[in-house]
Enzyme design. Structure first.
Site, PDB file in Angstrom:
ATOM      1  CG  HIS A 156      -5.728  -3.695  -4.869  1.00 11.03           C
ATOM      2  ND1 HIS A 156      -5.414  -2.682  -5.753  1.00 11.03           N
ATOM      3  CD2 HIS A 156      -4.592  -3.928  -4.151  1.00 11.03           C
ATOM      4  CE1 HIS A 156      -4.148  -2.322  -5.572  1.00 11.03           C
ATOM      5  NE2 HIS A 156      -3.630  -3.065  -4.603  1.00 11.03           N
ATOM      6  CD  GLU A 157      -4.889  -6.248  -0.420  1.00  9.53           C
ATOM      7  OE1 GLU A 157      -3.857  -6.938  -0.469  1.00  9.53           O
ATOM      8  OE2 GLU A 157      -4.863  -5.018  -0.284  1.00  9.53           O
TER       9      GLU A 157
ATOM     10  CG  HIS B  48      -0.936  -7.699  -4.421  1.00  9.58           C
ATOM     11  ND1 HIS B  48       0.049  -7.081  -5.167  1.00  9.58           N
ATOM     12  CD2 HIS B  48      -1.572  -6.699  -3.743  1.00  9.58           C
ATOM     13  CE1 HIS B  48       0.015  -5.777  -4.951  1.00  9.58           C
ATOM     14  NE2 HIS B  48      -0.958  -5.521  -4.093  1.00  9.58           N
TER      15      HIS B  48
ATOM     16  CD  GLU C 148      -0.185  -1.621  -4.594  1.00  7.45           C
ATOM     17  OE1 GLU C 148      -1.393  -1.423  -4.404  1.00  7.45           O
ATOM     18  OE2 GLU C 148       0.421  -2.607  -4.146  1.00  7.45           O
TER      19      GLU C 148
END
Length: 344
Positions: free
Chosen positions: A191-192, A195, A240
């Site tokens: 997930h990070e 970004h 997100e």
């Protein structure tokens, strides 16, 4: 990640609220969550085994090599709301220049030293199992692995920092590692990485400053109109959703990502083995039904409009639906199976 402005990019994921960081004046979120889900294959890194009252992590390896997305582009998995809201932000005159003036080298240095000076750098020779999870996740997403730091904290959290001209890094808290299985932890890292892959950049910085609300610049709140604040929050929620997709591309099992969101909503290590992903998805559908009336729609909008992250049940429903979409299945068909299975 190449950031177009000289500004920190702070990705504080899986949170709705925060506590004050004394040295920076930023609010850091109180909770972050990934919970275990059933998988058809085992995971590189740490498995979780319950012994008495304690969870003992043991090294395991994948039974089947993961799929690699060698030609993956950010727009291949970017959520349509992310695309739409990014275009709207880019259309705001002077916002990028304002970011350069607001966020300078002093802020960069403070944030860099705050994270690096109080953490342990992960490498092949330091927490090598965790290093293996990051390297594999980055390989799957076709992105260079950033640095990874582990920081002692009772607040489960993970975030990303990208500074212009410096290598980006991810920070995970020790309590988060204790809370998660290896599959869940790798999904958090993915997930990070999402970004960074999507170059969320200055918009993520602005959104975090607004939503975390503690940046020490006089009259900052008066400088940005409410409409801009709402637009940034809307963009952050959509970003997100994009990064949840990145987590799925690495986990390659929607139940892993859904169970993450379930634990975020109401999980802890002592009850993790009692949580039911299918029941949580049914709960998400009941939320949609309850909010389908005019009054329900109004309440839902009021409930979510000022949040930095979509509600966990909505994120669960979104990722479940995307896992069954032609878009996701097409990406899987394009991917190549990794030739070897690593053990860490």
């Amino acid at each position: 990640m190449a950031v177009s402005v000289s500004a920190p990019v702070l990705s504080l994921c899986y949170n709705q609220s925060g506590e004050l960081s004394r040295s920076l004046g930023y609010r850091l979120p109180k909770k972050v969550g990934f919970s275990s889900g059933r998988r058809s294959v085992s995971y590189i890194g740490f498995g979780a085994e319950k012994v008495g009252r304690f969870r003992v992590r043991v090294p395991i390896c994948r039974a089947v090599p993961p799929l690699l997305f060698k030609d993956l582009d950010a727009d291949d998995f970017r959520h349509p709301f992310d695309k739409q809201n990014t275009l709207l932000l880019r259309a705001i005159p002077g916002l990028n220049e304002f970011g350069k003036a607001l966020l300078g080298s002093m802020t960069e240095q403070i944030m860099l030293l705050e994270n690096i000076g109080t953490s342990v750098l992960v490498s092949k020779n330091q927490l090598s199992d965790l290093h293996g999870l990051l390297v594999e996740a980055a390989e799957i997403l076709n992105i260079e692995a950033p640095d990874l730091y582990v920081r002692q904290s009772p607040v489960p959290n993970a975030y990303t920092l990208a500074i212009s001209g410096k290598k980006p890094f991810i920070v995970v808290h020790t309590s988060l590692i204790e809370l998660l299985t290896s599959a869940e932890l790798q999904a958090v890292l993915a997930h990070e990485l999402g970004h960074l892959k999507c170059d969320h950049g200055v918009w993520l910085t602005f959104a975090n400053i607004l939503t975390l609300g503690a940046y020490t610049v006089p009259a900052f709140g008066q400088m940005i109109a409410r409409t801009l604040e709402e637009q940034l929050l809307r963009w952050l929620r959509s970003a997100e959703l994009t990064c949840d997709r990145a987590a799925l591309l690495v986990a390659q099992d929607p139940k892993v990502v859904v169970s993450v969101l379930m634990k975020l909503a109401g999980g802890c290590p002592s009850i993790a083995d009692q949580l039911n992903v299918d029941a949580f998805l049914e709960q998400a559908r009941s939320y949609d039904k309850a909010s389908s009336s005019p009054l329900g729609w109004y309440i839902r909008n009021a409930q979510t409009s000022q949040l930095s992250h979509p509600l966990p049940v909505l994120r669960a429903r979104e990722i479940d639906e995307w896992s069954r979409s032609l878009e996701y299945k097409s990406l899987l068909k394009r991917a190549n199976r990794k030739s070897t299975v690593q053990k860490v």
